[in-house]
Write an enzyme that holds these catalytic residues in place. Structure first.
Site, PDB file in Angstrom:
ATOM      1  CE1 TYR A  89      -4.944  -3.426   5.435  1.00 20.69           C
ATOM      2  CE2 TYR A  89      -2.538  -3.339   5.431  1.00 20.69           C
ATOM      3  CZ  TYR A  89      -3.739  -3.508   4.760  1.00 20.69           C
ATOM      4  OH  TYR A  89      -3.741  -3.746   3.408  1.00 20.69           O
ATOM      5  NE  ARG A 124      -4.386  -1.472   0.803  1.00 25.41           N
ATOM      6  CZ  ARG A 124      -5.538  -1.756   1.330  1.00 25.41           C
ATOM      7  NH1 ARG A 124      -5.710  -1.699   2.609  1.00 25.41           N
ATOM      8  NH2 ARG A 124      -6.553  -2.095   0.560  1.00 25.41           N
TER       9      ARG A 124
HETATM   10  P1  NAD Z   1      -9.353  -3.564   6.337  1.00 28.26           P
HETATM   11  O1  NAD Z   1     -10.196  -4.159   5.262  1.00 28.26           O
HETATM   12  O2  NAD Z   1      -8.166  -4.292   6.816  1.00 28.26           O
HETATM   13  O3  NAD Z   1     -10.281  -3.296   7.629  1.00 28.26           O
HETATM   14  C1  NAD Z   1     -11.481  -2.561   7.534  1.00 28.26           C
HETATM   15  C2  NAD Z   1     -11.608  -1.635   8.714  1.00 28.26           C
HETATM   16  O4  NAD Z   1     -11.903  -2.379   9.893  1.00 28.26           O
HETATM   17  C3  NAD Z   1     -10.348  -0.840   9.041  1.00 28.26           C
HETATM   18  O5  NAD Z   1     -10.637   0.553   8.957  1.00 28.26           O
HETATM   19  C4  NAD Z   1     -10.000  -1.281  10.444  1.00 28.26           C
HETATM   20  O6  NAD Z   1      -9.427  -0.223  11.224  1.00 28.26           O
HETATM   21  C5  NAD Z   1     -11.355  -1.681  10.980  1.00 28.26           C
HETATM   22  N1  NAD Z   1     -11.316  -2.503  12.201  1.00 28.26           N
HETATM   23  C6  NAD Z   1     -10.472  -3.523  12.509  1.00 28.26           C
HETATM   24  N2  NAD Z   1     -10.752  -4.010  13.729  1.00 28.26           N
HETATM   25  C7  NAD Z   1     -11.809  -3.307  14.205  1.00 28.26           C
HETATM   26  C8  NAD Z   1     -12.563  -3.342  15.417  1.00 28.26           C
HETATM   27  N3  NAD Z   1     -12.269  -4.213  16.396  1.00 28.26           N
HETATM   28  N4  NAD Z   1     -13.577  -2.460  15.573  1.00 28.26           N
HETATM   29  C9  NAD Z   1     -13.884  -1.577  14.592  1.00 28.26           C
HETATM   30  N5  NAD Z   1     -13.217  -1.494  13.431  1.00 28.26           N
HETATM   31  C10 NAD Z   1     -12.183  -2.340  13.240  1.00 28.26           C
HETATM   32  O7  NAD Z   1      -8.964  -2.067   5.946  1.00 28.26           O
HETATM   33  P2  NAD Z   1      -8.738  -1.448   4.494  1.00 28.26           P
HETATM   34  O8  NAD Z   1     -10.040  -1.089   3.902  1.00 28.26           O
HETATM   35  O9  NAD Z   1      -7.848  -2.334   3.728  1.00 28.26           O
HETATM   36  O10 NAD Z   1      -7.989  -0.092   4.860  1.00 28.26           O
HETATM   37  C11 NAD Z   1      -6.917  -0.056   5.781  1.00 28.26           C
HETATM   38  C12 NAD Z   1      -6.158   1.260   5.671  1.00 28.26           C
HETATM   39  O11 NAD Z   1      -5.372   1.292   4.490  1.00 28.26           O
HETATM   40  C13 NAD Z   1      -7.008   2.491   5.610  1.00 28.26           C
HETATM   41  O12 NAD Z   1      -6.358   3.505   6.345  1.00 28.26           O
HETATM   42  C14 NAD Z   1      -7.008   2.859   4.158  1.00 28.26           C
HETATM   43  O13 NAD Z   1      -7.302   4.214   3.940  1.00 28.26           O
HETATM   44  C15 NAD Z   1      -5.594   2.526   3.824  1.00 28.26           C
HETATM   45  N6  NAD Z   1      -5.374   2.317   2.376  1.00 28.26           N
HETATM   46  C16 NAD Z   1      -4.221   2.808   1.819  1.00 28.26           C
HETATM   47  C17 NAD Z   1      -3.971   2.624   0.475  1.00 28.26           C
HETATM   48  C18 NAD Z   1      -2.724   3.150  -0.177  1.00 28.26           C
HETATM   49  O14 NAD Z   1      -2.067   3.984   0.379  1.00 28.26           O
HETATM   50  N7  NAD Z   1      -2.375   2.671  -1.341  1.00 28.26           N
HETATM   51  C19 NAD Z   1      -4.858   1.906  -0.292  1.00 28.26           C
HETATM   52  C20 NAD Z   1      -6.014   1.385   0.322  1.00 28.26           C
HETATM   53  C21 NAD Z   1      -6.241   1.589   1.674  1.00 28.26           C
END
Ligand code: NAD
Length: 379
Positions: free
Chosen positions: A229, A121
């Site tokens: 994450y 990422r």
């Molecule tokens: P993910 O699918 O791993 O998880 C989904 C969400 O669940 C996350 O926001 C996580 O904090 C939340 N979560 C985990 N445990 C929890 C709990 N016990 N209670 C409530 N919520 C909980 O996450 P994702 O969609 O892959 O995104 C993760 C991060 O990566 C985000 O900050 C996103 O903006 C970032 N991201 C960055 C890039 C990049 O820079 N290329 C691309 C995509 C996502």
């Protein structure tokens, strides 16, 4: 000439790894793209449209694979499929690489296997980020599916015959899917609230016009890893979170859960008792169903009824919008493959030290090589 093969997916996978747009772009890199007849049908990419874009249409999987340098798939291909490619060919797909036995077995084909889920990422790889492109669509579709199962309207409507109240929608987990779910629920006029354990999400939720609900203690302030994450939270935090959620959830009409922690089962956020406290007619869509579910009552792949509350446990929700999901997935693959080509000479020229190539490479020359999958020797 580099030949890229795209074969049809299995009966449960409506998406396809190529689109007319990417056929054109891959041809411009110097590749011949061979697509199995009918492979794009469920994504509404007809053989004719793919052919018009420059693809060769092959009658069978065997004909598509024979002599190809690269195989592009949505789901993990079989060793038999890979075995029909040129020796040392490359394969890019959603491999589900944590199934180590499956990776060991595919590695024996000698192909270089790339797992699109392991895309780092980093900003350079954003256009290749399959988890984001598919999670975004899943977040959207979860709200639309919930709305269609909910026997009430979402927006407030003031009519001559009376007022329809706005529905209350709660989004649990504010990553890529959760953010799109909030945006979609807002567009449909619901009153939206959301929760997460990562502090960065607080502002994101507010900027989309939703209310943030979370236990904001010291542990919450540290909940985000360097990779962006969530961490697994302590039992103490989970107890505080459960109390807050149980008070909030009984007032909600629709709950969309998306909470995940990489490499672990999904965190349990909704107990059966919490479901029972909700009004009959409420709907829960558990996007974490495939990873064990955020709700105790979820059954992956099914819709169950607990005291009049419907709990939907979708599998492959992005696949239920196959046209967009395939277009975006194909673009992710194209952006990734661009790294492999010498654009001037129109030949393959792979820099095995590139962070993106190293980060996604699961197996090469007959062996699993990814550091997350190779067990470390005891110190
Ligand atoms: P993910 O699918 O791993 O998880 C989904 C969400 O669940 C996350 O926001 C996580 O904090 C939340 N979560 C985990 N445990 C929890 C709990 N016990 N209670 C409530 N919520 C909980 O996450 P994702 O969609 O892959 O995104 C993760 C991060 O990566 C985000 O900050 C996103 O903006 C970032 N991201 C960055 C890039 C990049 O820079 N290329 C691309 C995509 C996502």
């Amino acid at each position: 000439m580099v030949t890229i093969a795209v074969t049809a997916e299995g009966p449960d996978e409506p998406r396809v790894a190529v689109s007319p747009e990417t056929v054109k772009k891959l041809a411009a890199l110097g590749a011949t793209v061979k697509v199995q007849s009918g492979a794009g049908a469920r994504a509404r990419f007809s053989d004719d449209a793919l052919k018009a874009a420059g693809a060769e249409i092959a009658a069978s999987a065997a004909e598509t694979l024979s002599g190809a340098d690269i195989l592009l798939k949505v789901r993990r291909p079989s060793a038999e499929e890979i075995g029909q490619l040129k020796s040392g060919a490359m394969v890019a797909a959603i491999l589900e690489p944590y199934d180590k036995a499956a990776m060991d077995s595919l590695a024996t084909t000698g192909a270089s296997l790339f797992s699109m889920e392991f895309m780092p990422r980093i900003s350079r790889a954003q256009s290749m980020d399959v988890l984001s492109s598919q999670a975004n669509l899943a977040g959207y579709k979860a709200v639309v599916d919930a709305a269609s199962q909910f026997g009430q309207a979402l927006p407030m409507m003031m009519t001559a015959a009376g007022t329809v109240p706005a529905a209350k929608i709660f989004i649990m987990g504010v990553g890529v899917a959760g953010l799109q779910a909030i945006a979609t629920a807002r567009r449909l006029g619901a009153v939206v609230s959301a929760t997460d354990v990562r502090p960065a999400t607080k502002e994101q939720v507010a900027s989309l016009g939703a209310k943030f609900v979370a236990v904001e203690d010291d542990e919450f302030k540290q909940a985000q890893t360097a990779a962006g994450y969530a961490k697994a939270m302590s039992a103490e935090y989970q107890a505080k979170q459960a109390e807050l959620i149980s008070n909030h959830i009984k007032l909600q009409d629709i709950v969309i859960t998306t909470a995940l922690i990489p490499g672990r089962p999904a965190p349990r956020l909704i107990t059966r008792a919490m479901v029972e406290s909700m009004k009959p007619g409420s709907v829960i869509v558990d996007l974490a169903a495939e990873r064990g579910g955020n709700c105790e009552a979820t059954v992956p792949g099914q819709t169950v009824d607990v005291g009049g509350v419907k709990i939907i446990g979708p599998i492959n929700l992005a696949g239920s919008v196959p046209v967009n999901a395939s277009s975006l997935y194909a673009k992710n693959l194209y952006a990734f493959l661009e790294l492999f080509f010498d654009k001037k000479e129109k030949v393959l020229n792979v820099n095995w030290d590139d962070e993106i190539i190293k980060g996604t490479l699961i197996a090469k020359d007959g062996k699993v090589v990814h550091p997350n999958l190779v067990s470390q020797p005891a110190a």
